[in-house]
Design a protein around this motif. Sequence first.
Motif, short mmCIF file in Angstrom:
data_model
loop_
_atom_site.label_atom_id
_atom_site.label_comp_id
_atom_site.label_asym_id
_atom_site.label_seq_id
_atom_site.Cartn_x
_atom_site.Cartn_y
_atom_site.Cartn_z
N LEU A 1 0.83 -1.20 0.00
CA LEU A 1 0.00 0.00 0.00
C LEU A 1 0.87 1.26 0.00
O LEU A 1 0.58 2.23 -0.72
CB LEU A 1 -0.93 -0.01 1.21
N GLN A 2 1.94 1.24 0.78
CA GLN A 2 2.89 2.35 0.75
C GLN A 2 3.51 2.52 -0.64
O GLN A 2 3.67 3.65 -1.13
CB GLN A 2 4.02 2.11 1.77
N ASP A 3 3.87 1.40 -1.26
CA ASP A 3 4.46 1.44 -2.59
C ASP A 3 3.53 2.13 -3.59
O ASP A 3 3.97 2.93 -4.42
CB ASP A 3 4.77 0.03 -3.08
N ILE B 1 -10.40 2.91 13.63
CA ILE B 1 -8.99 2.97 13.28
C ILE B 1 -8.63 4.40 12.85
O ILE B 1 -9.50 5.26 12.74
CB ILE B 1 -8.63 1.97 12.16
N SER B 2 -7.36 4.62 12.62
CA SER B 2 -6.88 5.97 12.28
C SER B 2 -6.23 5.96 10.91
O SER B 2 -5.52 5.01 10.56
CB SER B 2 -5.87 6.43 13.33
N ALA B 3 -6.47 6.99 10.13
CA ALA B 3 -5.80 7.11 8.84
C ALA B 3 -4.31 7.32 9.06
O ALA B 3 -3.91 8.03 9.98
CB ALA B 3 -6.39 8.28 8.05
N PRO B 4 -3.46 6.71 8.23
CA PRO B 4 -2.01 6.90 8.39
C PRO B 4 -1.61 8.33 8.07
O PRO B 4 -2.32 9.05 7.37
CB PRO B 4 -1.42 5.91 7.37
N PHE B 5 -0.44 8.72 8.58
CA PHE B 5 -0.02 10.11 8.40
C PHE B 5 0.16 10.46 6.93
O PHE B 5 -0.01 11.60 6.54
CB PHE B 5 1.28 10.39 9.18
N TRP B 6 0.48 9.48 6.09
CA TRP B 6 0.69 9.76 4.67
C TRP B 6 -0.63 9.86 3.90
O TRP B 6 -0.63 10.20 2.72
CB TRP B 6 1.65 8.75 4.03
N PRO C 1 8.94 16.89 -0.31
CA PRO C 1 9.04 16.95 1.15
C PRO C 1 7.98 16.08 1.85
O PRO C 1 8.28 15.45 2.88
CB PRO C 1 8.82 18.43 1.46
N THR C 2 6.77 16.04 1.31
CA THR C 2 5.72 15.19 1.89
C THR C 2 6.05 13.72 1.70
O THR C 2 5.91 12.91 2.62
CB THR C 2 4.36 15.51 1.26
N ALA C 3 6.51 13.36 0.50
CA ALA C 3 6.85 11.97 0.22
C ALA C 3 8.04 11.51 1.06
O ALA C 3 8.09 10.36 1.51
CB ALA C 3 7.14 11.79 -1.27
N ASP C 4 9.00 12.40 1.27
CA ASP C 4 10.20 12.04 2.04
C ASP C 4 9.87 11.62 3.46
O ASP C 4 10.58 10.81 4.06
CB ASP C 4 11.18 13.20 2.06
N LEU C 5 8.79 12.16 4.01
CA LEU C 5 8.39 11.78 5.36
C LEU C 5 8.04 10.30 5.43
O LEU C 5 8.39 9.62 6.40
CB LEU C 5 7.20 12.63 5.82
N LEU C 6 7.35 9.81 4.40
CA LEU C 6 7.04 8.38 4.38
C LEU C 6 8.28 7.55 4.10
O LEU C 6 8.52 6.53 4.76
CB LEU C 6 5.96 8.08 3.34
#
Length: 289
Positions: free
Chosen positions: A115-117, A170-175, A248-253
Motif C-alpha cells: 500500500l505504501q508502494d 482505526i486511524s488514517a495513516p499520516f501519509w 518533502p511530503t513523500a520524504d516523510l514516508l
Amino acid sequence: MPHLPPAQGLGFQTRPSGGKSGRPAARSVHGVSEVSASWWWWSQAPLQLKNLPVNSFSLEFLTELIINLEKLENDKTFRGIIITSDCPKAFSAGVDLREICGKNPAHYTEYWKVLQDLWLRLYLSNLVLISAINGPCAAGGCLIPLTSDYRILADNPKCLIGLNETRLGISAPFWFKDPLVNIIGHRASEHALQLGLLFPPAEALQVGIVDKVVPKDQVQSTALSVMTQWLAIPDHARQLTKNMIRKPTADLLVKHRDTDIQNFVSFISRDSIQKSLQMYLAKLKQNKD
C-alpha cells in the motif's frame, strides 16, 4: 495479468488512427482483479479499476495496479492517466478489510508495504494523474484521488468522498493525512479526519477535496478536457515543479516507512481492533445476505 495495447504508430496527436471513433478500445482482463488501460488522444491512458464489487484493495489488486502503473510510466508515449472505476457500485472502498483481519503479522507487513508502494508511485508520478470519481470513495479509496493532480466528482448524492477511518475504530495513516492537509488545509483536515466525514459532492467541492463536480455522464468528457489543459504545459517544467512541491511530503514516508509498518502491524494486531473488524465484516455480510 492485465495487458497494455501495443505502441505501434501512436504518439502525441489530436486525431489518432484506429476504429470508427478515432481511438482503439480498452483491452479488458477476465477475472476478479482488473486494471485495464487503452490509448486515447494526446497520449492519455484511461485506466479503469475493476475489482468487484467495490474496488477494494486486495493484495492481488494492489500488486496488479502497481505493475500497470509502472508499465505506463516506462512507456514514454504516455503523458497522463485518467483513473476511473468500472464497478457500478463505487470508485473505491479502499482497504480490503479481509486483508487486515484474521491474518498473521507477516501478512499485515507485506500488505502495508505494498500500500505504501502504491502511494509513493502515484504521489511522485511524472505523469499527469486525473481522478474521474464516478462513485463513492471512502477511507483508503481516497488514496488515488489524494495523490492525483486533479479530482473530478460525479454530482450524485451517493458519491460521497472522505477519510472515514475513525468510524471503523482505526486511524488514517499520516501519509493520508499529509496530502489531505495540503489540499484542504489544517483546520478542515482536523475536522474531517477526527469526525470521519464523508462529503457529498457540493460539500466536497466547497471544502476543496475535489476540484470539480459535474453530472455523472460528463465525468469522463470533463476529465479529457482538463487533461488537455495540463498536457499543454511542457512536461519537464511541470514535472520539476510537481516534484519540488511534493517531495518533502513523500520524504516523510520514505524516512519513516519501517516505523510506520511496525506501528500499523502492532495496532492492527490488537485483540480489540481485530474484534471490531470482525464485527464490522459480519455486519457487512449480514447486510449482503
